[in-house]
Design an enzyme around this catalytic site. Structure first.
Site, PDB file in Angstrom:
ATOM      1  N   PRO A   2       0.828  -1.201   0.000  1.00 62.57           N
ATOM      2  CA  PRO A   2       0.000   0.000   0.000  1.00 62.57           C
ATOM      3  C   PRO A   2       0.858   1.244   0.000  1.00 62.57           C
ATOM      4  O   PRO A   2       1.696   1.424   0.883  1.00 62.57           O
ATOM      5  CB  PRO A   2      -0.828  -0.098   1.280  1.00 62.57           C
ATOM      6  N   GLU A   3       0.664   2.063  -1.008  1.00 60.70           N
ATOM      7  CA  GLU A   3       1.342   3.357  -1.067  1.00 60.70           C
ATOM      8  C   GLU A   3       0.270   4.426  -0.917  1.00 60.70           C
ATOM      9  O   GLU A   3      -0.867   4.106  -0.590  1.00 60.70           O
ATOM     10  CB  GLU A   3       2.128   3.463  -2.384  1.00 60.70           C
ATOM     11  N   HIS A  89      -9.081 -14.041  13.283  1.00 58.40           N
ATOM     12  CA  HIS A  89      -8.637 -14.669  12.042  1.00 58.40           C
ATOM     13  C   HIS A  89      -7.189 -15.122  12.203  1.00 58.40           C
ATOM     14  O   HIS A  89      -6.454 -14.623  13.052  1.00 58.40           O
ATOM     15  CB  HIS A  89      -8.772 -13.623  10.936  1.00 58.40           C
ATOM     16  N   ARG A 110       2.476 -10.687   7.575  1.00 53.70           N
ATOM     17  CA  ARG A 110       3.904 -10.550   7.827  1.00 53.70           C
ATOM     18  C   ARG A 110       4.243  -9.688   9.027  1.00 53.70           C
ATOM     19  O   ARG A 110       5.411  -9.413   9.278  1.00 53.70           O
ATOM     20  CB  ARG A 110       4.590 -10.065   6.550  1.00 53.70           C
ATOM     21  N   ARG A 151      23.409  14.823  -3.865  1.00 54.99           N
ATOM     22  CA  ARG A 151      23.337  13.429  -3.442  1.00 54.99           C
ATOM     23  C   ARG A 151      23.831  12.489  -4.533  1.00 54.99           C
ATOM     24  O   ARG A 151      23.505  12.662  -5.704  1.00 54.99           O
ATOM     25  CB  ARG A 151      21.888  13.072  -3.062  1.00 54.99           C
TER      26      ARG A 151
END
Length: 267
Positions: A2-3, A89, A110, A151
């Site tokens: 999910p972003e 669940h 996870r 950078r």
DNA sequence: CAATGATCCTGTCCGC
DNA sequence: TGCGGACAGGATCATT
């Protein structure tokens, strides 16, 4: 997975479910999933949701009791509203209890996801320092240029750094770099001004498009059958073998993550 | 300070 | 049919 667009979509659904409902508690079934502010007031529950905010990939719920919840799905977290749920669940790590016996299950195989229950005054202590929202005016070419000009890290890694811009993940970064025609491994300081402008513009475009299809643009690719389809048509490079123009894609590992790109279209 | 790599964790998939 | 190993990736921590 999910972003920003997916988190926004989940939050919209959660807000709808919780509107005018009384929250009565928060249960944890896996050690570490729920973090409780030591200064949490005893009267945190019962409470109603006063306001919901998305900040980057974080969902913040302010309750009218002076407490609040920060929910982060990380990679596999899901929120599922369940009228009258019974046993937790298999992968249910926590549960938001609602008056009347309903609940919102936090399912996360996870176990990386987190729910923080905090005293309102302490919100900042539980939120990391995040860069601007990518869809806000603050995220513009001048801003990005200032942060990446010196950078040497790959542009992809920089865009994934939530301190630089908040809400992008691996999939949308691959997609926006393809659209901006910049290869993911390019050093930040070697990205030209026009390229930075394209990156900013395409970041906004790809996120906006994904929001419009309800964040179903990426989702679990293993669950293609469940979701009828927006995302098959959305992705141009992520987990593809060739770009829309038919060029074979490269796949680099940057920052430990797979990075799909087109060696022809992206420079 | 910056860059890189390991870590957390489990389900899925691939080759044998 | 089962097994081992690679892989997925957001954020944090350790190392260089």
């Amino acid at each position: 997975m999910p972003e920003l667009p997916e988190v926004q979509t989940v939050l919209d659904g959660l807000s709808e479910v919780l509107t005018n409902r009384v929250l009565t508690g928060l249960e944890c079934y896996y050690p570490g999933t729920v973090i409780v502010d030591p200064l949490l007031p005893d009267e945190a529950f019962p409470a109603r949701v006063k306001e919901t905010i998305r900040r980057g990939k974080y969902m913040i719920l302010h309750l009218d009791s002076g407490a609040g919840l920060i929910i982060h799905l990380r990679m596999t977290g899901k929120l599922v509203y369940e009228p009258d749920p019974r046993e937790p669940h298999k992968h249910e790590r926590a549960r938001i209890l609602l008056e009347g016996g309903d609940a919102v299950r936090f399912i996360d195989p996870r176990t990386f996801g987190k729910i923080t229950l905090f005293a309102s005054a302490n919100l900042s202590r539980f939120m990391p320092a995040l860069g601007p929202e990518p869809l806000s005016k603050a995220f513009d070419a001048q801003y990005l240029s200032g942060l990446i000009a010196h950078r040497s890290a790959p542009i992809k890694n920089l865009l994934l750094d939530q301190r630089i811009v908040a809400g992008l993940g691996n999939i949308y970064v691959c997609e926006l770099l393809y659209r901006a025609r910049v290869q993911p491994q390019r050093e930040g300081r070697k990205v030209s001004a026009p390229e930075i402008r394209r990156i900013v513009n395409h970041t906004k475009d790809v996120l906006q498009e994904a929001l419009e299809v309800g964040g179903t643009s990426i989702s679990d690719y293993r669950r293609i059958d469940d979701k009828s389809g927006e995302f098959q048509h959305f992705l141009r490079v992520y987990q593809k073998l060739e770009c829309p123009k038919g060029h074979p894609l490269g796949n680099l590992r940057l920052g430990g993550r797979s990075s799909f790109y087109c060696p022809v279209c992206q420079k």
